[in-house]
Scaffold this motif. Sequence first.
Motif, mmCIF file in Angstrom:
data_model
loop_
_atom_site.group_PDB
_atom_site.id
_atom_site.type_symbol
_atom_site.label_atom_id
_atom_site.label_comp_id
_atom_site.label_asym_id
_atom_site.label_seq_id
_atom_site.Cartn_x
_atom_site.Cartn_y
_atom_site.Cartn_z
ATOM 1 N N UNK A 1 1.047 -1.470 -0.021
ATOM 2 C CA UNK A 1 -0.051 0.041 -0.137
ATOM 3 C C UNK A 1 0.907 1.102 0.070
ATOM 4 N N UNK A 2 2.052 0.997 0.716
ATOM 5 C CA UNK A 2 3.039 2.534 0.711
ATOM 6 C C UNK A 2 3.494 2.698 -0.423
ATOM 7 N N UNK A 3 3.388 1.769 -1.783
ATOM 8 C CA UNK A 3 3.864 2.276 -2.889
ATOM 9 C C UNK A 3 2.927 3.272 -3.559
ATOM 10 N N UNK A 4 1.529 3.104 -3.150
ATOM 11 C CA UNK A 4 0.637 3.845 -3.723
ATOM 12 C C UNK A 4 0.707 5.247 -3.136
ATOM 13 N N UNK A 5 1.018 5.450 -1.969
ATOM 14 C CA UNK A 5 1.167 6.468 -1.167
ATOM 15 C C UNK A 5 2.538 7.135 -1.951
ATOM 16 N N UNK A 6 3.779 6.497 -2.273
ATOM 17 C CA UNK A 6 4.785 7.017 -2.893
ATOM 18 C C UNK A 6 4.239 7.594 -4.130
ATOM 19 N N UNK A 7 3.563 7.005 -4.999
ATOM 20 C CA UNK A 7 3.262 7.329 -6.278
ATOM 21 C C UNK A 7 2.396 8.588 -6.320
ATOM 22 N N UNK B 1 -12.918 6.057 5.361
ATOM 23 C CA UNK B 1 -12.592 7.286 4.884
ATOM 24 C C UNK B 1 -12.153 8.477 5.725
ATOM 25 N N UNK B 2 -12.398 8.217 7.050
ATOM 26 C CA UNK B 2 -12.055 9.331 8.028
ATOM 27 C C UNK B 2 -11.191 8.771 8.993
ATOM 28 N N UNK B 3 -10.439 9.467 9.513
ATOM 29 C CA UNK B 3 -9.417 9.006 10.460
ATOM 30 C C UNK B 3 -9.101 10.147 11.447
ATOM 31 N N UNK B 4 -8.493 9.981 12.417
ATOM 32 C CA UNK B 4 -8.223 11.168 13.419
ATOM 33 C C UNK B 4 -6.732 11.698 13.119
ATOM 34 N N UNK B 5 -6.067 10.847 12.328
ATOM 35 C CA UNK B 5 -4.869 11.303 11.777
ATOM 36 C C UNK B 5 -5.093 11.013 10.224
ATOM 37 N N UNK B 6 -5.258 11.971 9.684
ATOM 38 C CA UNK B 6 -5.115 11.966 8.135
ATOM 39 C C UNK B 6 -4.032 12.567 7.355
ATOM 40 N N UNK B 7 -3.902 12.412 5.889
ATOM 41 C CA UNK B 7 -2.950 13.303 5.332
ATOM 42 C C UNK B 7 -3.520 13.917 4.223
ATOM 43 N N UNK B 8 -3.138 15.225 4.359
ATOM 44 C CA UNK B 8 -3.782 16.166 3.371
ATOM 45 C C UNK B 8 -2.589 16.708 2.679
ATOM 46 N N UNK B 9 -2.810 16.846 1.128
ATOM 47 C CA UNK B 9 -2.037 17.316 0.039
ATOM 48 C C UNK B 9 -2.631 18.627 -0.377
ATOM 49 N N UNK B 10 -1.887 19.686 -0.585
ATOM 50 C CA UNK B 10 -2.983 21.204 -0.791
ATOM 51 C C UNK B 10 -1.761 22.170 -1.247
ATOM 52 N N UNK B 11 -2.220 23.116 -1.552
ATOM 53 C CA UNK B 11 -1.596 24.305 -1.981
ATOM 54 C C UNK B 11 -2.037 25.561 -1.277
ATOM 55 N N UNK B 12 -1.435 26.617 -1.174
ATOM 56 C CA UNK B 12 -1.998 27.961 -1.031
ATOM 57 C C UNK B 12 -1.450 29.044 -1.888
ATOM 58 N N UNK C 1 -6.635 18.134 0.157
ATOM 59 C CA UNK C 1 -7.365 16.826 -0.072
ATOM 60 C C UNK C 1 -6.655 15.499 0.472
ATOM 61 N N UNK C 2 -7.432 14.878 0.934
ATOM 62 C CA UNK C 2 -7.030 13.850 1.552
ATOM 63 C C UNK C 2 -6.542 12.632 0.886
ATOM 64 N N UNK C 3 -5.130 12.205 1.245
ATOM 65 C CA UNK C 3 -4.433 11.172 0.537
ATOM 66 C C UNK C 3 -5.189 10.012 0.800
ATOM 67 N N UNK C 4 -5.755 9.513 1.966
ATOM 68 C CA UNK C 4 -6.338 8.335 2.336
ATOM 69 C C UNK C 4 -7.582 8.210 1.426
ATOM 70 N N UNK C 5 -8.402 9.278 1.454
ATOM 71 C CA UNK C 5 -9.610 9.090 0.476
ATOM 72 C C UNK C 5 -9.336 9.203 -0.926
ATOM 73 N N UNK C 6 -8.101 9.733 -1.492
ATOM 74 C CA UNK C 6 -8.083 9.692 -2.787
ATOM 75 C C UNK C 6 -7.749 8.233 -3.105
#
Length: 428
Positions: A20-26, A120-131, A307-312
């Motif tokens: 699964x971690x390969x998906x995260x890397x990708x 799709x909802x966690x107490x710690x999730x990972x967000x990717x984003x921009x400002x 955007x949530x990495x886990x959810x994506x």
Amino acid sequence: MTPTPPFQAPTGTRDVLAPESYEWEGLVATYAELAYRYGFSLVMTPIFEDVGVFVRGLGEVSDVFRNEMYVFTDRGDRTLALRPEGTASVVRAFVQHHPTTPWKAWYVTPAFRYERPQAGRYRQHTQLGVEVIGTDDPLVDVEVIALANATYRAIGLRRYRLLVNSMGDRACRPAYVERLSAHLAAHEAELCDEHRERWRQNPLRVLDCKREPCVLVTTEGPLLLDHLCTECRVHFAAVREGLDAVGIAAEVSPRLVRGFDYYTRTTFEFVSEVLESAQNALGGGGRYDGLVEELGGPNVSGIGFGSGVERILMVREREGADEPLVRRVLDAFVVDTVGDATVQRLVETLRGAGLAVDRAYGARSMRAQMKVADRSGARAALLYGPEEAAAGAVTMRDLRAPDDEGAQRRVPLDEVAVAVRALVNGGR
RNA sequence: GUGGGCGUAGCUCAGUUGGUUAGAGCGCCAGGUUGUGGUCCUGGAGGUCGCGGGUUCGACCCCCGUCGCUCACCCCA
């Protein structure tokens, strides 16, 4: 292992192991590359901040602030909080370092909210984003949305929609909120149980309520889009035209109201069609006019998305994508029944030459080592036993050869790197 | 915070109305093949049946509590 382990990952958190971690890397690599292409640079901020950063950022009546924040006191009696979302920290960093504007920053970071975990909802999730801070040019709104869209597309997502809305600004929203409040007050008895009690705290949230009573009331009520000031109307029109110009389909959703108080003008949300539940938001964001000033900076506008990495990744799986985002394959696996320093040197040489190489440990039988080589998925096995040691060579075996015919040959030690490279590149 | 479902081997799961040493498949280890994986065969390791208490002559099974997972509400990513 056998007995119950004394510790487990805390509720609402999870460990991510290969594959699964390969998906995260990708995903992260794809996102980083696209952000770079869109002219963004990476920003990293601490995952905890003075709680005030988030209080001012989110607003004191937001649900996140009221009961979902991880707040703690450190040994210096400072009140700190783990970040519940990405924007406030980045804005704080902008105010602290005043980079030249417009500042375009991207990030990937954990975010924390104390909620009951769910699909799709966690107490710690990972967000990717921009400002993007320092301009209110509607073209920037378009770019931010385009980057999010490009990221989803790049990893293969197709079944989602983009909703956009305008929240108005300080000039026009207060008057609208009054109109809305008047309407809600007149129909208070018809609202859903929860909002009958709570609508005064944040009347806009009622628009976002999915329960039928509220929907009925708000459908016949005033819409913010009909009460925008000229500037907001022009801005929103420019955003829509811009999206149109770059071929991104957006649905105007007048009832779209996002959770944080700081949004003004453009708000948007990507919703997945493969998530039935309320957790269908893939990501979203919007413009914020007052936030920078609120955190002590100049009166400039900003916009961002998260955007949530886990959810994506969950959505990607549900959409049926079975191609891994990245393939991690060893080029060679070394099998050694001699145990002298030769193989240790060989492995390091091959790695130094840019090849991915692993080996078996523990001086096991050749048969056992070959099983490990097979499971490793490596393209080639490099066998080193007494015969090879005597010849100063290894036996290179193609682990993907359909049969044993011609599958292996002897290769001198100083030619192994070249031989493996040739095999990996499709030759023999 | 509220409610439903579920916790048996590393994984996926069986386990009869409560009955003695808790099973299978896959995986793992070893051997058949003292130099060859991917097929096959043989054997082996691995379980305080989530945890604690209760009922019973006897509990994986029944009861209570607790922890965890999961789904939904809510909220969001």
